[in-house]
Design a protein around this motif. Structure first.
Motif, PDB file in Angstrom:
ATOM      1  N   LEU A 231      31.328  24.048  44.106  1.00  0.00           N
ATOM      2  CA  LEU A 231      31.257  22.591  45.039  1.00  0.00           C
ATOM      3  C   LEU A 231      30.190  21.905  44.206  1.00  0.00           C
ATOM      4  N   GLN A 232      29.071  22.526  43.914  1.00  0.00           N
ATOM      5  CA  GLN A 232      28.137  21.670  43.382  1.00  0.00           C
ATOM      6  C   GLN A 232      28.370  21.212  41.999  1.00  0.00           C
ATOM      7  N   LYS A 233      28.961  22.044  41.308  1.00  0.00           N
ATOM      8  CA  LYS A 233      29.484  21.532  39.877  1.00  0.00           C
ATOM      9  C   LYS A 233      30.442  20.305  40.054  1.00  0.00           C
ATOM     10  N   GLY A 234      31.241  20.353  41.131  1.00  0.00           N
ATOM     11  CA  GLY A 234      32.336  19.426  41.246  1.00  0.00           C
ATOM     12  C   GLY A 234      31.643  18.101  41.796  1.00  0.00           C
TER      13      GLY A 234
ATOM     14  N   TYR B 230      25.711  12.425  47.572  1.00  0.00           N
ATOM     15  CA  TYR B 230      25.760  11.430  48.616  1.00  0.00           C
ATOM     16  C   TYR B 230      26.904  10.604  48.293  1.00  0.00           C
ATOM     17  N   GLU B 231      27.064   9.991  47.339  1.00  0.00           N
ATOM     18  CA  GLU B 231      28.003   8.838  46.992  1.00  0.00           C
ATOM     19  C   GLU B 231      29.426   9.564  47.080  1.00  0.00           C
ATOM     20  N   VAL B 232      29.583  10.888  46.804  1.00  0.00           N
ATOM     21  CA  VAL B 232      30.897  11.367  47.037  1.00  0.00           C
ATOM     22  C   VAL B 232      31.364  11.578  48.200  1.00  0.00           C
ATOM     23  N   LEU B 233      30.306  11.975  49.046  1.00  0.00           N
ATOM     24  CA  LEU B 233      30.625  12.149  50.523  1.00  0.00           C
ATOM     25  C   LEU B 233      30.677  10.849  51.375  1.00  0.00           C
TER      26      LEU B 233
ATOM     27  N   VAL C 211      36.652  15.164  47.513  1.00  0.00           N
ATOM     28  CA  VAL C 211      36.426  16.109  48.552  1.00  0.00           C
ATOM     29  C   VAL C 211      37.876  16.800  49.201  1.00  0.00           C
ATOM     30  N   PHE C 212      38.689  15.935  49.214  1.00  0.00           N
ATOM     31  CA  PHE C 212      40.046  16.134  49.806  1.00  0.00           C
ATOM     32  C   PHE C 212      41.007  17.034  48.580  1.00  0.00           C
ATOM     33  N   LYS C 213      40.543  16.433  47.526  1.00  0.00           N
ATOM     34  CA  LYS C 213      41.306  17.421  46.339  1.00  0.00           C
ATOM     35  C   LYS C 213      40.761  18.855  46.261  1.00  0.00           C
TER      36      LYS C 213
END
Length: 103
Positions: free
Chosen positions: A36-39, A44-47, A58-60
């Motif tokens: 998850l961290q590597k992805g 913050y921006e992704v969440l 996140v959905f993928k």
């Protein structure tokens, strides 16, 4: 000695099996968190993008985790039983056929 006492595994084996299961769970949890961290899911921006429906990363990842889990459960159940995967002639559906095992 009755049949129930002979069939029950010793407490030491049961405790050892539980310890192995917990260690495997910890190992898979660490590996999943690392991935998850590597992805970049922890950023913050992704969440915020996921919450605002602008970023589907996140959905993928959630969908791929669900699919991997489904395959893992299927394999686990088939390893516990004698399963076969049969293709149906109607619309290409697959059916899992498990033989009944005595309890």
């Amino acid at each position: 000695m009755s049949q129930n006492e002979a069939a029950a595994p010793p407490q030491n084996e049961k405790a050892q099996t539980q310890t192995h299961q917990r260690l495997l769970g910890l190992l898979f949890g660490i590996a999943f968190g690392f991935l998850l961290q590597k992805g970049g899911v922890g950023q913050y921006e992704v969440l915020m993008g996921a919450l605002l429906l602008r970023d589907i990363t996140v959905f993928k990842i959630i969908l791929s985790a669900i699919l991997v889990g489904m395959v893992g459960v299927f394999v686990h159940v088939c390893l516990q039983r004698d399963c076969s995967l049969r293709s149906s002639r109607m619309r290409g559906h697959f059916h899992v056929v498990a033989k009944a095992s005595p309890i």
